[in-house]
Motif scaffolding. Structure first.
Motif, PDB file in Angstrom:
ATOM      1  N   GLY A 164       0.816  -1.212   0.000  1.00 37.51           N
ATOM      2  CA  GLY A 164       0.000   0.000   0.000  1.00 37.51           C
ATOM      3  C   GLY A 164       0.847   1.257   0.000  1.00 37.51           C
ATOM      4  O   GLY A 164       2.058   1.227   0.239  1.00 37.51           O
ATOM      5  N   ARG A 165       0.193   2.379  -0.234  1.00 38.74           N
ATOM      6  CA  ARG A 165       0.932   3.646  -0.363  1.00 38.74           C
ATOM      7  C   ARG A 165       1.538   4.118   0.956  1.00 38.74           C
ATOM      8  O   ARG A 165       2.286   5.092   0.968  1.00 38.74           O
ATOM      9  CB  ARG A 165       0.016   4.723  -0.926  1.00 38.74           C
ATOM     10  CG  ARG A 165      -1.218   5.036  -0.102  1.00 38.74           C
ATOM     11  CD  ARG A 165      -2.015   6.150  -0.774  1.00 38.74           C
ATOM     12  NE  ARG A 165      -3.226   6.479  -0.049  1.00 38.74           N
ATOM     13  CZ  ARG A 165      -4.402   5.924  -0.274  1.00 38.74           C
ATOM     14  NH1 ARG A 165      -4.512   4.969  -1.181  1.00 38.74           N
ATOM     15  NH2 ARG A 165      -5.473   6.280   0.413  1.00 38.74           N
ATOM     16  N   HIS A 166       1.244   3.431   2.062  1.00 41.05           N
ATOM     17  CA  HIS A 166       1.861   3.793   3.340  1.00 41.05           C
ATOM     18  C   HIS A 166       3.230   3.131   3.513  1.00 41.05           C
ATOM     19  O   HIS A 166       3.896   3.347   4.531  1.00 41.05           O
ATOM     20  CB  HIS A 166       0.941   3.387   4.496  1.00 41.05           C
ATOM     21  CG  HIS A 166       0.628   1.919   4.565  1.00 41.05           C
ATOM     22  ND1 HIS A 166       0.121   1.219   3.507  1.00 41.05           N
ATOM     23  CD2 HIS A 166       0.775   1.015   5.577  1.00 41.05           C
ATOM     24  CE1 HIS A 166      -0.054  -0.043   3.848  1.00 41.05           C
ATOM     25  NE2 HIS A 166       0.351  -0.194   5.087  1.00 41.05           N
ATOM     26  N   LYS A 167       3.674   2.330   2.529  1.00 42.96           N
ATOM     27  CA  LYS A 167       4.966   1.658   2.607  1.00 42.96           C
ATOM     28  C   LYS A 167       5.808   2.065   1.401  1.00 42.96           C
ATOM     29  O   LYS A 167       5.685   1.498   0.308  1.00 42.96           O
ATOM     30  CB  LYS A 167       4.779   0.133   2.659  1.00 42.96           C
ATOM     31  CG  LYS A 167       4.058  -0.339   3.920  1.00 42.96           C
ATOM     32  CD  LYS A 167       3.956  -1.850   3.967  1.00 42.96           C
ATOM     33  CE  LYS A 167       3.278  -2.326   5.245  1.00 42.96           C
ATOM     34  NZ  LYS A 167       3.163  -3.806   5.298  1.00 42.96           N
ATOM     35  N   ALA A 181      10.605  -7.190  -1.192  1.00 43.23           N
ATOM     36  CA  ALA A 181      11.780  -6.389  -1.522  1.00 43.23           C
ATOM     37  C   ALA A 181      12.735  -6.217  -0.345  1.00 43.23           C
ATOM     38  O   ALA A 181      13.953  -6.371  -0.493  1.00 43.23           O
ATOM     39  CB  ALA A 181      11.348  -5.012  -2.051  1.00 43.23           C
ATOM     40  N   LEU A 182      12.222  -5.884   0.826  1.00 43.59           N
ATOM     41  CA  LEU A 182      13.090  -5.617   1.970  1.00 43.59           C
ATOM     42  C   LEU A 182      13.845  -6.877   2.402  1.00 43.59           C
ATOM     43  O   LEU A 182      15.011  -6.815   2.793  1.00 43.59           O
ATOM     44  CB  LEU A 182      12.283  -5.053   3.138  1.00 43.59           C
ATOM     45  CG  LEU A 182      11.497  -3.759   2.862  1.00 43.59           C
ATOM     46  CD1 LEU A 182      10.936  -3.201   4.170  1.00 43.59           C
ATOM     47  CD2 LEU A 182      12.356  -2.731   2.156  1.00 43.59           C
ATOM     48  N   HIS A 183      13.191  -8.009   2.320  1.00 47.05           N
ATOM     49  CA  HIS A 183      13.831  -9.280   2.667  1.00 47.05           C
ATOM     50  C   HIS A 183      14.943  -9.609   1.676  1.00 47.05           C
ATOM     51  O   HIS A 183      16.052 -10.008   2.075  1.00 47.05           O
ATOM     52  CB  HIS A 183      12.786 -10.390   2.688  1.00 47.05           C
ATOM     53  CG  HIS A 183      13.348 -11.762   2.910  1.00 47.05           C
ATOM     54  ND1 HIS A 183      14.006 -12.128   4.061  1.00 47.05           N
ATOM     55  CD2 HIS A 183      13.358 -12.865   2.109  1.00 47.05           C
ATOM     56  CE1 HIS A 183      14.386 -13.380   3.980  1.00 47.05           C
ATOM     57  NE2 HIS A 183      14.016 -13.848   2.805  1.00 47.05           N
ATOM     58  N   LYS A 184      14.679  -9.434   0.392  1.00 43.01           N
ATOM     59  CA  LYS A 184      15.672  -9.770  -0.630  1.00 43.01           C
ATOM     60  C   LYS A 184      16.867  -8.822  -0.584  1.00 43.01           C
ATOM     61  O   LYS A 184      17.986  -9.211  -0.920  1.00 43.01           O
ATOM     62  CB  LYS A 184      15.009  -9.766  -2.000  1.00 43.01           C
ATOM     63  CG  LYS A 184      14.028 -10.915  -2.180  1.00 43.01           C
ATOM     64  CD  LYS A 184      13.359 -10.891  -3.530  1.00 43.01           C
ATOM     65  CE  LYS A 184      12.376 -12.066  -3.654  1.00 43.01           C
ATOM     66  NZ  LYS A 184      11.691 -12.059  -4.970  1.00 43.01           N
ATOM     67  N   LEU A 185      16.619  -7.581  -0.157  1.00 44.49           N
ATOM     68  CA  LEU A 185      17.729  -6.644   0.001  1.00 44.49           C
ATOM     69  C   LEU A 185      18.585  -6.968   1.221  1.00 44.49           C
ATOM     70  O   LEU A 185      19.731  -6.525   1.309  1.00 44.49           O
ATOM     71  CB  LEU A 185      17.191  -5.212   0.135  1.00 44.49           C
ATOM     72  CG  LEU A 185      16.670  -4.540  -1.137  1.00 44.49           C
ATOM     73  CD1 LEU A 185      16.016  -3.206  -0.787  1.00 44.49           C
ATOM     74  CD2 LEU A 185      17.788  -4.341  -2.147  1.00 44.49           C
ATOM     75  N   GLY A 186      18.012  -7.714   2.173  1.00 45.22           N
ATOM     76  CA  GLY A 186      18.713  -7.950   3.430  1.00 45.22           C
ATOM     77  C   GLY A 186      18.649  -6.739   4.339  1.00 45.22           C
ATOM     78  O   GLY A 186      19.529  -6.534   5.182  1.00 45.22           O
ATOM     79  N   PRO A 223      10.254   2.604  -8.424  1.00 46.07           N
ATOM     80  CA  PRO A 223       8.911   2.367  -7.858  1.00 46.07           C
ATOM     81  C   PRO A 223       8.628   3.314  -6.695  1.00 46.07           C
ATOM     82  O   PRO A 223       9.538   3.685  -5.952  1.00 46.07           O
ATOM     83  CB  PRO A 223       8.981   0.916  -7.378  1.00 46.07           C
ATOM     84  CG  PRO A 223      10.105   0.297  -8.137  1.00 46.07           C
ATOM     85  CD  PRO A 223      11.096   1.393  -8.363  1.00 46.07           C
ATOM     86  N   ALA A 224       7.381   3.693  -6.543  1.00 45.00           N
ATOM     87  CA  ALA A 224       7.000   4.534  -5.399  1.00 45.00           C
ATOM     88  C   ALA A 224       6.711   3.681  -4.177  1.00 45.00           C
ATOM     89  O   ALA A 224       6.881   4.134  -3.044  1.00 45.00           O
ATOM     90  CB  ALA A 224       5.772   5.375  -5.751  1.00 45.00           C
ATOM     91  N   ARG A 225       6.300   2.418  -4.389  1.00 48.30           N
ATOM     92  CA  ARG A 225       5.928   1.534  -3.287  1.00 48.30           C
ATOM     93  C   ARG A 225       6.805   0.280  -3.301  1.00 48.30           C
ATOM     94  O   ARG A 225       7.417  -0.063  -4.295  1.00 48.30           O
ATOM     95  CB  ARG A 225       4.446   1.142  -3.387  1.00 48.30           C
ATOM     96  CG  ARG A 225       3.510   2.325  -3.496  1.00 48.30           C
ATOM     97  CD  ARG A 225       3.519   3.191  -2.265  1.00 48.30           C
ATOM     98  NE  ARG A 225       2.762   4.422  -2.453  1.00 48.30           N
ATOM     99  CZ  ARG A 225       3.230   5.641  -2.223  1.00 48.30           C
ATOM    100  NH1 ARG A 225       4.463   5.809  -1.799  1.00 48.30           N
ATOM    101  NH2 ARG A 225       2.480   6.703  -2.412  1.00 48.30           N
ATOM    102  N   ARG A 226       6.787  -0.424  -2.176  1.00 46.00           N
ATOM    103  CA  ARG A 226       7.616  -1.617  -2.041  1.00 46.00           C
ATOM    104  C   ARG A 226       7.040  -2.789  -2.840  1.00 46.00           C
ATOM    105  O   ARG A 226       5.885  -3.165  -2.645  1.00 46.00           O
ATOM    106  CB  ARG A 226       7.689  -2.052  -0.583  1.00 46.00           C
ATOM    107  CG  ARG A 226       8.292  -1.044   0.356  1.00 46.00           C
ATOM    108  CD  ARG A 226       8.223  -1.592   1.768  1.00 46.00           C
ATOM    109  NE  ARG A 226       8.458  -0.564   2.766  1.00 46.00           N
ATOM    110  CZ  ARG A 226       8.251  -0.733   4.061  1.00 46.00           C
ATOM    111  NH1 ARG A 226       7.808  -1.899   4.519  1.00 46.00           N
ATOM    112  NH2 ARG A 226       8.483   0.249   4.901  1.00 46.00           N
TER     113      ARG A 226
END
Length: 210
Positions: free
Chosen positions: A43-46, A84-89, A77-80
């Motif tokens: 969502g747009r909050h992330k 994504a955060l997991h794959k980035l570490g 991208p504007a949103r996650r």
């Protein structure tokens, strides 16, 4: 996202067996996917992370720079995206790695809410609810889902289904229960994030038996 077509069919069939293996009115159980699990983007909050967000996290920053390359911020991208955060570490505010994105199942059923309410009253009378549960109430004030403890106690097969598929997929599976009409429309409140019924929802059906 996060499953093969075969896995998703098996998971959906197992979910409906847990919900209503012998029920006469399957239409009393509405199941939908929410979040990046269904729509790829959160969502747009992330927000999508930036180099500034990753300062002090060299591994995540290196992966991010490899991923984005020379792409200017305006074209990112504007949103996650999903996972994504997991794959980035990337690490959270407590220094712990973000886990895989969860599978957010939204279950709406007046039949189930009535059973969960009866279990809630039973647990409350027996003094078996935690202070946290009592403060949250039967219906969560912010997110409007039915108290998770009541749901877990009322529907042990649903809890078992969640645990089994978490292990198989390697990611959290989060079923949330709402009344049959679904979550309330909060699109005009706060940040406008709302999971009320929409025609664009990913509705989960019980796969036909072969």
């Amino acid at each position: 996202m996060g499953t093969t077509p075969h896995q998703f069919k098996r998971m959906s069939a197992a979910l409906f067996r847990a919900l209503c293996s012998a029920c006469e009115r399957p239409q009393d159980y509405d199941v939908r996917l929410q979040g990046s699990w269904a729509f790829f983007f959160s969502g747009r909050h992330k927000d999508f992370p930036t180099e500034r967000d990753l300062a002090g996290q060299p591994v995540a920053l290196a992966r991010f720079q490899e991923w984005m390359g020379s792409t200017p911020p305006a074209d990112r991208p504007a949103r996650r995206p999903f996972g994504a955060l997991h794959k980035l570490g990337m690490l959270d505010e407590n220094g712990k790695p973000f886990g895989p994105s969860d599978g957010d199942f939204q279950i709406s059923s007046d039949v189930m809410v009535a059973e969960a309410r009866a279990k809630w009253d039973e647990l409350k009378s027996a003094g078996k609810l935690s202070d946290k549960d009592l403060r949250a109430g039967f219906i969560h004030q912010k997110y409007s889902f039915v108290n998770r403890t009541a749901v877990q106690e009322a529907f042990p097969e649903l809890e078992k289904w969640s645990t089994v598929w978490e292990e198989r997929l390697g990611r959290p599976i989060a079923p949330s229960l709402f009344p049959g009409s679904g979550p309330p429309d909060k699109s005009q409140e706060g940040n406008g994030i709302s999971t009320h019924f929409r025609n664009s929802d990913w509705v989960v059906s019980n796969p036909p038996k072969h």
